[in-house]
Every structure is written in C-alpha cells, then in structure tokens.
Design a protein around this motif. Sequence first.
Motif, PDB file in Angstrom:
ATOM      1  N   ASP A 186      17.510 -14.356 -27.069  1.00 28.40           N
ATOM      2  CA  ASP A 186      17.747 -13.012 -26.536  1.00 28.40           C
ATOM      3  C   ASP A 186      16.964 -11.952 -27.301  1.00 28.40           C
ATOM      4  OD1 ASP A 186      19.399 -11.191 -24.745  1.00 28.40           O
ATOM      5  OD2 ASP A 186      20.000 -10.450 -26.732  1.00 28.40           O
ATOM      6  N   ARG A 234      14.057  -9.441 -25.923  1.00 26.45           N
ATOM      7  CA  ARG A 234      14.228  -7.980 -25.935  1.00 26.45           C
ATOM      8  C   ARG A 234      13.187  -7.263 -26.798  1.00 26.45           C
ATOM      9  NH1 ARG A 234      19.348  -6.183 -24.175  1.00 26.45           N
ATOM     10  NH2 ARG A 234      20.786  -7.871 -23.648  1.00 26.45           N
ATOM     11  N   ASP A 271      14.732 -15.147 -19.953  1.00 30.93           N
ATOM     12  CA  ASP A 271      15.395 -14.252 -18.999  1.00 30.93           C
ATOM     13  C   ASP A 271      16.721 -14.827 -18.525  1.00 30.93           C
ATOM     14  OD1 ASP A 271      13.376 -12.448 -19.211  1.00 30.93           O
ATOM     15  OD2 ASP A 271      12.463 -12.860 -17.258  1.00 30.93           O
ATOM     16  N   SER A 326      19.376 -10.131 -15.895  1.00 32.09           N
ATOM     17  CA  SER A 326      18.319  -9.265 -16.418  1.00 32.09           C
ATOM     18  C   SER A 326      16.997  -9.404 -15.691  1.00 32.09           C
ATOM     19  CB  SER A 326      18.102  -9.543 -17.909  1.00 32.09           C
ATOM     20  OG  SER A 326      17.587 -10.857 -18.103  1.00 32.09           O
ATOM     21  N   SER A 327      16.776 -10.546 -15.063  1.00 32.99           N
ATOM     22  CA  SER A 327      15.466 -10.792 -14.450  1.00 32.99           C
ATOM     23  C   SER A 327      15.355 -10.132 -13.077  1.00 32.99           C
ATOM     24  CB  SER A 327      15.232 -12.298 -14.311  1.00 32.99           C
ATOM     25  OG  SER A 327      14.002 -12.556 -13.669  1.00 32.99           O
TER      26      SER A 327
END
Length: 331
Positions: A131, A135, A165, A169-170
């Motif tokens: 993650d 990010r 991803d 979020s994708s």
Amino acid sequence: MFDFLSSIGGAIMTPLYYFVSGIILGWHWLFEQIGMDPDAGWTWVLSIVGLTITIRAMLIPLFVKQINSSRNMQLIQPQLQELRKKYGHDRERFAQEQMKLFQETGTNPFSSCMPLLLQMPIFFALFRVIDQAARKGAEGAKGFLSGEQAESLANAQWLGGKIADTFLSSEHIETKIIAMVMVIAMCATQFFTQKQLMAKNMPPEALNGPFAQQQKILLYVLPVVFAVSGVAFPLGVLVYWTTSNLWTMGQQFWVIRNNPAPGTPAFKAKQDRDRAKGKLVQDDPIAEAKAEAEEQKAKRQQPKKKTRDQRRKTTGPQPKPTKPAKEDPDE
C-alpha cells in the motif's frame, strides 16, 4: 495520545516490514536469476506466492498441533456433554471440570485459531508494504525495499491490473475485474476449507455440540468478513491470502485422508482403502473390538470338525444297547 499509539504500532510492525520484504526480495532475486524480468508483474506475484509458501512452511509444526487439538476437541465432545448435564447448573464447577478434561487429554480449544492469528501480522505487514509503495512510490519503501524496487512494485501489472491497486482505489476496469475474481476465490477457498473439515473429519456426536456450532458460525462468517474487507486489499495481498487458503486446503486434505479422527466419515473411508489394500486397521479401538467380537461369533457358529475319538471324549462313552429280556413261557 494518537502519536504515542502510532509510535508503539510502528515499533511492533517495523521488524515485520523487514521480515516480509526480505522474504519477497529473496524470491524476487531468485526469479530474476532464472531470467525473469525484475519489473514484470508475474515476477512480483510469484515472489508473493513464495512469501506465502515460506510462511506456511514455517507454520507446519503449529498446524500439526492445531490438527491434533481439533481432533481431541472432537473426540471429547461426548464427555463435555456429560459434564454439561452434570454441572450445567454450576458454571464454576463446570469450568473447572472442563479445564481438567482439557489438561488430561492435552486439548487446547484456542489452538485452532493460532495459525490464523499468527498470519494476521504478516498479512498487515504485507498490506502496508504494498500500500505504501502504491501511494508514495519510492518514498513509501518499507523494510528492505529500495526506492527503485518500491516504484517497480507499485507499477507492476499482472493480468492487466496493477498489483498495488485495490478494487476501490483503481479506475481501471481490468483491475476491478481481477480484484473481484480474487475476492471470490479467497472467500470460496476459505469456505470449502472449513466445510471440508466439518463434513469429513467430525464424528456425528460432535456435530451437535458448542464446538460444532462455533465451526458453523466461522463457516459462514469468515467468508463474509473477507468479502467485505477484500475490496480494500491490493491485488498482491489477495494473491497472498488465496494462496494461503489453497495451501491450507491441500494440507488439511492430506491430514484428513491419512490421519482422520476415529468415528468420522474420513476414518471410514480410510478403513475401506486399507481393507482394499489388505492392511490391518489398528487406529480405532472400537472398530477393533467390534471386529474381534464378530470373529469370535463366527467361530462359535462354525465349530471345528472333530474326529470320532474327540467326540467320544467330549460326550463321554455311549451306553451299549440292552437286549429286551425274554418272556418266561411258564408265567
């Protein structure tokens, strides 16, 4: 207060970041040596699979203890039911007698959860490693990951979707499809692993006790929990958990097939296989006693043939037939 708790959490998780990233990079280096592209998605996915295999191999001794404890827990269900009938009105006495029974039989009711509990920190560490790379890129490198390797992990694509991803979020439809398929696979393997244990390796009397009720709850609750939370997991984490479930399913299948609990469908199936191979079944004392009783009964029903002398010894000498006395003509 929040900063204090955050610092404690960081102190606990930092060693795990190094542990997880070190294993991944070890497998990544191995695949790179055999000619795989270090930036390819398959290289990173197989490295995560390698992490799963390494962790699960390290947990094999604990898994064996879990199986033995679960087996004991199933076998003592009739005794627990007797204790519940006897001391159900006295909860303190019942708890004491129950603990005594656990100690005598070497049963730990919490051992069935230990592999899952020990995997959770690894799971969260892997989640954070992937993650943070997704990010922050190079700035989010954790553990042994370099900035360049974090960038490679963040951008690696697998089956058309990015490993780092998540479904939420994708913005790419490919990633969402792959994530949903992986979530379904993760939940399905979790369900069938638990179902396999209940259907094959639990005796009938254990299917109605509190332990069975707990297993039934886990059977349906855990897949739902993972389905709800799985949409927030990166693809790499879904790969880890699905691979771990498949490992558990295969490992459990082998144990149930070769060392099932007595009185279960799996045990009967093993007896049938052993009889077909001409092997003696010696694992179930109840089955042995029944088999011996049947053998003795058959011997009584089919006495051995005896010679004439043996029969005479058994029955004693037979009296000779006497001739009827002649009638006196003068009478």
